[in-house]
Design a protein around this motif. Structure first.
Motif, PDB file in Angstrom:
ATOM      1  N   GLY A 132      38.475  65.302  48.311  1.00  0.00           N
ATOM      2  CA  GLY A 132      37.180  65.075  47.684  1.00  0.00           C
ATOM      3  C   GLY A 132      36.518  66.367  47.260  1.00  0.00           C
ATOM      4  N   ALA A 178      41.407  63.795  53.419  1.00  0.00           N
ATOM      5  CA  ALA A 178      40.537  63.066  52.497  1.00  0.00           C
ATOM      6  C   ALA A 178      39.344  63.913  52.077  1.00  0.00           C
ATOM      7  N   THR A 199      37.138  61.411  47.978  1.00  0.00           N
ATOM      8  CA  THR A 199      37.170  61.143  49.419  1.00  0.00           C
ATOM      9  C   THR A 199      37.465  59.676  49.703  1.00  0.00           C
ATOM     10  N   THR A 200      36.842  58.787  48.947  1.00  0.00           N
ATOM     11  CA  THR A 200      37.045  57.351  49.166  1.00  0.00           C
ATOM     12  C   THR A 200      38.476  56.941  48.863  1.00  0.00           C
ATOM     13  N   MET A 201      39.012  57.413  47.744  1.00  0.00           N
ATOM     14  CA  MET A 201      40.379  57.040  47.382  1.00  0.00           C
ATOM     15  C   MET A 201      41.396  57.599  48.375  1.00  0.00           C
ATOM     16  N   SER A 231      40.858  58.264  51.493  1.00  0.00           N
ATOM     17  CA  SER A 231      40.672  57.700  52.832  1.00  0.00           C
ATOM     18  C   SER A 231      41.391  56.369  52.998  1.00  0.00           C
ATOM     19  N   HIS A 232      41.675  55.681  51.908  1.00  0.00           N
ATOM     20  CA  HIS A 232      42.342  54.373  51.981  1.00  0.00           C
ATOM     21  C   HIS A 232      43.540  54.367  51.026  1.00  0.00           C
ATOM     22  N   TRP A 286      32.663  61.936  46.116  1.00  0.00           N
ATOM     23  CA  TRP A 286      32.711  60.596  46.722  1.00  0.00           C
ATOM     24  C   TRP A 286      33.965  59.844  46.292  1.00  0.00           C
ATOM     25  N   TRP A 287      34.291  59.944  45.003  1.00  0.00           N
ATOM     26  CA  TRP A 287      35.464  59.236  44.485  1.00  0.00           C
ATOM     27  C   TRP A 287      36.746  59.744  45.141  1.00  0.00           C
TER      28      TRP A 287
END
Length: 529
Positions: free
Chosen positions: A480, A476, A90-92, A94-95, A87-88
């Motif tokens: 992740g 992304a 992928t989230t980082m 993605s943005h 999750w970390w």
């Protein structure tokens, strides 16, 4: 009797039996390998194996989803860690713009705290625990009385001077080389130079401070004469002569024996409270304070110590101390001038037959402060070499068009920058909250953080090369998946070996390993294996 020309028959039988067995085993393995190859060539067998692999993967995934903390704590923690890292990452990824903006803002905000950084150089703060008995008693004393005085000390010895033979009515007495007349006159000249030191204090340097302004003067009175260096509590052998050269050079003849300064020193070391032996400030100078090296190896100090065997003259200057650190500025500046003067004297003025060791109350703090002024260039060179190491190890070169991508220059720069930013943020944060830094922070943390960070870079790159590329996922999702491939790798492979090493060391000490264990109030207890 057997024929020596022929081998022993049982041995020949055993040899042939062993050869037949070896050939049979080899033929068996050849047949097994051939049948296995034929089986792999069958398409039906491949389908069966793929079906089994699919079933096993689905079964393992089903088991992983059913993992609970109480059934399998290790598997549960690993699964949750993997999900968190996925999750970390992928989230980082993605943005990226938002992450870079807030990351840079976070670094600059905490990094600003470095301007407020304070380095602890006080030996009491560094080496005494706040709740230790010595620290508590020290604070109790300082809160009810004035802090203990500050000490400046010189230990002066000789180089190459012979011992002195002196005839007295009691017989011939041998004195150490430090009682050489010329040597003692040189010591007096140095002492007078120290007493004449003056420094400027104040915001504009409009006030001159000398030794009489900072020294301890136990017999001085506010209603007496103005302060001068003669009222300072200075402990030296020259105080037996009240620092007077004429008194030192006085001689007399008694029954054919010359009575000179050596006889006076004998008199004063036997009775330092004699009125002829009191120092200029009015107090006594104990011989064990003004002389050194008079005890032989293994000899204990007693009242009958032979002070005439001394091989060092000691000068102690007592300086006033204050609870309010702001009042210490004159003493600190005078001590700094004292250190500079002694350094210049030992390097350019000191006679070849003299050797001097000197220290002041601020010497330890000065040394700690000097160590705290770490070499920035050394850190920069180390970071540059690390960047070159990353580029050389992970990068390659095929064409100029893909140089920046294949050489991993941006990867190396980013890794070094992130490590440096981590150190900057941690030091800045603790500076904001008022925690003073220590030498370990300034010297070890930059290198330790860089080493761990670069190791993580290699781990991520290795995982990226090992994980298969999925054409259906974007960048992304792939990042992740790489971050969550071995979620515990960042913890177990970095910190667990150190933790295990600490546990082993403590277990070794508890089992009676060699060493020394210090216990407060009981001294140091040797531990034997």
């Amino acid at each position: 009797m057997s024929n020596p020309a022929l081998p022993n028959r049982p041995f020949v039988t055993f040899l042939f039996a062993k050869l037949r067995t070896n050939y049979a085993v080899k033929d068996f393995h050849d047949q097994k390998r051939l049948s296995k190859n034929m089986k792999n060539m069958s398409p039906s067998s491949n389908n069966d194996e793929q079906e089994k692999a699919t079933n096993s993967n689905s079964a393992s995934q089903g088991e992983a989803s059913d993992v609970t903390f109480f059934k399998n704590p290790r598997g549960y923690i690993k699964k949750k860690s993997k999900d968190s890292f996925v999750w970390w990452g992928t989230t980082m990824a993605s943005h990226p713009r938002i992450v870079l903006f807030f990351g840079l803002f976070f670094i600059l905000t905490l990094g600003y705290g470095v301007l407020q950084m304070k380095v602890t150089t006080d030996p009491v703060e560094l080496w005494a625990a706040p709740d230790s008995r010595s620290r508590v008693e020290h604070q109790y004393f300082d809160s009810r009385f004035e802090p203990f005085y500050r000490t400046e000390m010189l230990i002066i010895s000789t180089k190459g001077l012979p011992r002195i033979q002196h005839n007295t009515p009691q017989g011939k007495i041998e004195f150490g080389p430090v009682f050489n007349k010329t040597f003692m006159l040189d010591v007096l000249d140095l002492l007078q130079k120290i007493k004449a030191l003056r420094t400027e204090v104040g915001d504009n340097g409009d006030k001159s401070v000398g030794i009489e302004d900072v020294c301890v003067s136990p017999f001085a009175s506010a209603f007496g004469k103005p302060m001068d260096p003669t009222q300072c509590a200075i402990q030296s052998v020259w105080d037996y002569f009240q620092n007077d050269v004429n008194t030192f050079k006085q001689t007399d003849d008694v029954d054919g024996y010359e009575i000179n300064y050596l006889n006076h020193i004998l008199k004063c070391t036997n009775n330092p409270y004699d009125t002829d032996c009191l120092a200029e400030y009015g107090g006594p100078v104990l011989p064990a304070v003004g002389l050194g090296g008079f005890l032989k190896d293994g000899e204990t100090f007693t009242k009958k110590a032979k002070y005439s065997d001394a091989n060092a003259l000691i000068i102690k200057i007592l300086v006033k101390n204050h609870r309010d650190k702001s009042k210490l500025d004159p003493a600190l500046k005078w001590e700094k001038l004292f250190i500079e003067t002694m350094k210049n004297y030992t390097e350019h003025v000191m006679p070849p037959y003299m050797d001097i060791a000197y220290t002041s109350e601020r010497s330890i703090e000065d040394e700690l402060d000097r160590e705290a002024q770490f070499n920035v260039w050394a850190i920069l060179v180390f970071y540059f070499l690390t960047f070159a190491y990353i580029t050389n190890s992970l990068g390659r070169f095929t064409t100029w068009r893909t140089l920046l991508i294949e050489s991993k220059i941006t990867l190396g720069l980013s890794g070094v920058f992130i490590a440096f930013a981590s150190v900057l943020c941690s030091v800045g944060f603790f500076s904001f909250v008022g925690v003073a830094a220590t030498l370990i922070t300034l010297k070890m943390i930059p290198f330790l953080v860089l080493a761990v960070g670069i190791n993580n870079i290699f781990l991520l790159m290795k995982t990226n090369q090992r994980v298969e590329i999925n054409p259906d996922e974007n960048v992304a999702l792939r990042i992740g998946r790489i971050c969550g491939h071995e979620p515990l790798g960042f913890v177990s492979r970095r910190f667990m070996p150190a933790f295990v090493g600490i546990c082993r060391e403590r277990r070794w000490l508890a089992a009676g390993g060699g060493g020394t264990i210090g216990r407060e109030g009981t001294g140091s207890l040797p531990v034997t294996s």
